[in-house]
Design an enzyme around this catalytic site. Structure first.
Site, mmCIF file in Angstrom:
data_model
loop_
_atom_site.group_PDB
_atom_site.id
_atom_site.type_symbol
_atom_site.label_atom_id
_atom_site.label_comp_id
_atom_site.label_asym_id
_atom_site.label_seq_id
_atom_site.Cartn_x
_atom_site.Cartn_y
_atom_site.Cartn_z
ATOM 1 N N LYS A 197 45.567 41.985 27.351
ATOM 2 C CA LYS A 197 45.084 41.876 28.892
ATOM 3 C C LYS A 197 44.403 40.845 29.340
ATOM 4 O O LYS A 197 43.423 40.385 28.473
ATOM 5 C CB LYS A 197 44.479 43.111 29.311
ATOM 6 C CG LYS A 197 44.018 43.293 30.661
ATOM 7 C CD LYS A 197 43.248 44.679 30.833
ATOM 8 C CE LYS A 197 42.764 44.808 32.406
ATOM 9 N NZ LYS A 197 41.967 45.817 32.834
ATOM 10 N N ARG A 200 40.905 44.907 43.129
ATOM 11 C CA ARG A 200 39.488 45.055 43.075
ATOM 12 C C ARG A 200 38.989 45.699 44.354
ATOM 13 O O ARG A 200 38.009 46.312 44.746
ATOM 14 C CB ARG A 200 38.661 43.739 42.933
ATOM 15 C CG ARG A 200 39.086 42.987 41.595
ATOM 16 C CD ARG A 200 37.983 42.805 40.625
ATOM 17 N NE ARG A 200 38.790 42.690 39.247
ATOM 18 C CZ ARG A 200 38.533 41.543 38.456
ATOM 19 N NH1 ARG A 200 37.742 40.716 39.218
ATOM 20 N NH2 ARG A 200 39.098 41.132 37.555
ATOM 21 N N ARG A 235 35.330 38.732 33.735
ATOM 22 C CA ARG A 235 35.573 39.525 32.614
ATOM 23 C C ARG A 235 35.930 38.820 31.508
ATOM 24 O O ARG A 235 36.620 39.220 30.412
ATOM 25 C CB ARG A 235 36.748 40.597 32.811
ATOM 26 C CG ARG A 235 36.327 41.607 34.188
ATOM 27 C CD ARG A 235 37.280 42.787 34.200
ATOM 28 N NE ARG A 235 37.410 43.438 35.409
ATOM 29 C CZ ARG A 235 36.463 44.161 35.773
ATOM 30 N NH1 ARG A 235 35.310 44.182 35.330
ATOM 31 N NH2 ARG A 235 36.645 45.051 36.859
ATOM 32 N N GLU A 270 45.852 41.104 19.275
ATOM 33 C CA GLU A 270 45.406 41.942 20.117
ATOM 34 C C GLU A 270 46.442 43.227 19.593
ATOM 35 O O GLU A 270 45.992 44.387 19.657
ATOM 36 C CB GLU A 270 45.208 41.764 21.268
ATOM 37 C CG GLU A 270 43.933 40.826 21.591
ATOM 38 C CD GLU A 270 42.581 41.737 21.586
ATOM 39 O OE1 GLU A 270 42.705 42.821 21.169
ATOM 40 O OE2 GLU A 270 41.695 40.889 21.864
ATOM 41 N N LYS A 309 49.492 42.721 30.398
ATOM 42 C CA LYS A 309 49.232 42.729 31.625
ATOM 43 C C LYS A 309 48.375 41.467 32.072
ATOM 44 O O LYS A 309 47.561 41.022 31.043
ATOM 45 C CB LYS A 309 48.323 44.109 31.839
ATOM 46 C CG LYS A 309 47.610 44.083 33.308
ATOM 47 C CD LYS A 309 46.625 45.258 33.289
ATOM 48 C CE LYS A 309 46.124 45.112 34.413
ATOM 49 N NZ LYS A 309 45.062 46.137 34.656
ATOM 50 N N SER A 317 48.358 44.245 41.026
ATOM 51 C CA SER A 317 48.394 44.367 42.402
ATOM 52 C C SER A 317 48.677 42.952 43.058
ATOM 53 O O SER A 317 49.313 42.811 44.137
ATOM 54 C CB SER A 317 46.979 44.471 42.761
ATOM 55 O OG SER A 317 46.128 43.627 41.899
ATOM 56 N N TYR A 365 53.692 49.235 41.406
ATOM 57 C CA TYR A 365 53.067 50.004 42.828
ATOM 58 C C TYR A 365 54.730 50.337 43.415
ATOM 59 O O TYR A 365 54.449 51.006 44.489
ATOM 60 C CB TYR A 365 52.209 49.194 43.533
ATOM 61 C CG TYR A 365 50.986 49.016 42.764
ATOM 62 C CD1 TYR A 365 50.035 49.889 42.787
ATOM 63 C CD2 TYR A 365 50.747 47.660 42.085
ATOM 64 C CE1 TYR A 365 48.837 49.847 42.020
ATOM 65 C CE2 TYR A 365 49.526 47.478 41.228
ATOM 66 C CZ TYR A 365 48.610 48.467 41.334
ATOM 67 O OH TYR A 365 47.497 48.500 40.427
HETATM 68 C C1 PBG Z 1 40.392 47.872 34.508
HETATM 69 C C2 PBG Z 1 41.616 47.658 35.422
HETATM 70 C C3 PBG Z 1 41.946 46.567 36.306
HETATM 71 C C4 PBG Z 1 43.244 46.781 36.429
HETATM 72 C C5 PBG Z 1 43.720 47.820 36.165
HETATM 73 N N1 PBG Z 1 42.756 48.357 35.205
HETATM 74 C C6 PBG Z 1 41.248 45.305 36.745
HETATM 75 C C7 PBG Z 1 40.820 44.439 36.082
HETATM 76 O O1 PBG Z 1 40.780 44.306 34.745
HETATM 77 O O2 PBG Z 1 39.809 43.870 36.709
HETATM 78 C C8 PBG Z 1 44.371 45.685 37.387
HETATM 79 C C9 PBG Z 1 45.456 46.289 38.115
HETATM 80 C C10 PBG Z 1 46.129 45.771 39.146
HETATM 81 O O3 PBG Z 1 45.603 44.508 39.344
HETATM 82 O O4 PBG Z 1 47.184 46.168 39.733
HETATM 83 N N2 PBG Z 1 40.288 48.968 34.709
#
Ligand code: PBG
Length: 326
Positions: free
Chosen positions: A199, A209, A220, A236, A251, A277, A316
């Site tokens: 990720k 967010r 992060r 990983e 991701k 997203s 989505y």
């Molecule tokens: C963290 C998490 C995130 C997303 C899924 N799980 C956000 C992040 O890491 O800041 C993002 C999913 C998306 O952007 O559609 N629990």
């Protein structure tokens, strides 16, 4: 020679011919729908940066989930959005049985049983007042091992509430092993782990967010990966496989298709990819302006993720695409 003897176009001569020789399949079962459920809403709330996606109430979630399952999606991935006043430093509301995510899991488990695969986001960022994916140490850094202890409690609470799959997305070292041990010790040997294995710290999470009303200040980058690193991503993934991940995920998807391909080549378990997203928002915004055709671009984006090697795609558009595909 005047004419080419090799004519790949012969195999594109009709829709029937193209169907016969098609390489990549896209079926509703390949798609998992991420859904948001919020505490304290009277009616669903639009997420402005993700047109068409909402924070659900308990009731609207139940209806939308049943509809998606009827359309044949492969599974549902649930995210909980607690009341602001319930957030604290270590995300207790995620663990509590009366926390919105656990309540919603029980609702859907009761409604749907084994008719779908119910997945839960196993992370703290939705539940903490500081918005980080873990608990903080005395100097404000995310404490890896203390976070893993919390993830175990989260995962057990989610399995107790009916999740078939828990999905650690916080990128702590050893999170999969810790959760596997904890689930087994609690008798949840059948609960699967979908590991967010690779990720990346990505600008494409921006709209999410808003979707979860994140409290995060900063970034992060001490736990999510830098975008340029594929060798590290492979490491990983290997670690998560060794720790017992049942599914590994990459991701975001679109900007990391080479990582999806690498995962598919080394993985001994199914590979998932998350069309996040920002990917949704970009295509939606361009389509709204009439600059691209929504259905063809969405389909193409999903096919490309499958072609790169993903068995499962979180998107989505899962329900909508399932409708087109059936
Ligand atoms: C963290 C998490 C995130 C997303 C899924 N799980 C956000 C992040 O890491 O800041 C993002 C999913 C998306 O952007 O559609 N629990």
């Amino acid at each position: 020679m005047t004419f080419p003897s090799h004519r790949p176009r012969r195999l594109r001569s009709s829709a029937a011919m193209r169907r016969l020789v098609g390489e990549t399949t896209l079926e509703p079962r390949h798609l998992v729908l991420p859904m948001f459920v919020a505490d304290g809403l009277d009616q669903p709330r639009d997420i402005t940066s993700m047109p068409g996606v909402v924070q659900h109430t308990r009731d609207s979630l139940r209806r939308a989930a049943a509809e998606a399952v009827d359309l044949g999606v492969g599974g549902l991935m649930l995210f909980g959005v607690p009341q602001e006043s319930d957030k604290d430093g270590d995300g207790s509301i995620g663990v509590r049985p009366d926390g919105i995510l656990n309540v919603a899991l029980r609702d859907l488990a009761a409604d749907l049983g084994d008719a779908t695969v119910l997945m839960a986001d196993t992370c703290l960022d939705e539940f903490t007042d500081h918005g980080h994916c873990g608990v903080l140490d005395r100097v404000g850094r995310v404490d890896n091992d203390a976070t893993n202890r919390r993830y175990v409690e989260l995962a057990v609470a989610q399995a107790d509430s009916g999740a078939h799959v828990v999905s650690p997305s916080g990128m702590m070292d050893g999170q999969v092993a810790a959760i596997r041990d904890g689930l087994d010790a609690a008798g949840h040997t059948e609960t699967a782990i979908l590991a967010y294995a690779a990720k990346f710290a990505s600008g494409f999470y921006g709209p999410f967010r808003e979707a979860v009303a994140s409290s995060l200040q900063g970034d992060r980058r001490t736990y999510q990966q830098d975008s340029g690193n594929i060798r590290e991503a492979v490491r990983e993934i290997e670690l998560d496989l060794a720790e017992g991940a049942d599914i590994v995920m990459v991701k975001p998807a679109m900007a990391y298709l080479d990582v999806v391909r690498a995962a598919a080549e080394i993985s001994s378990v199914p590979v998932a990819a998350y069309q996040v997203s920002g990917e949704y928002s970009m295509i939606s915004a361009a389509a709204e302006r009439g600059w691209i055709d929504r259905q063809s671009v969405v389909t193409e984006s999903l096919v490309s993720i499958r072609r790169a090697g993903a068995d499962i795609v979180l998107t989505y558009w899962a329900a909508e695409a399932a409708r087109w595909l059936s």
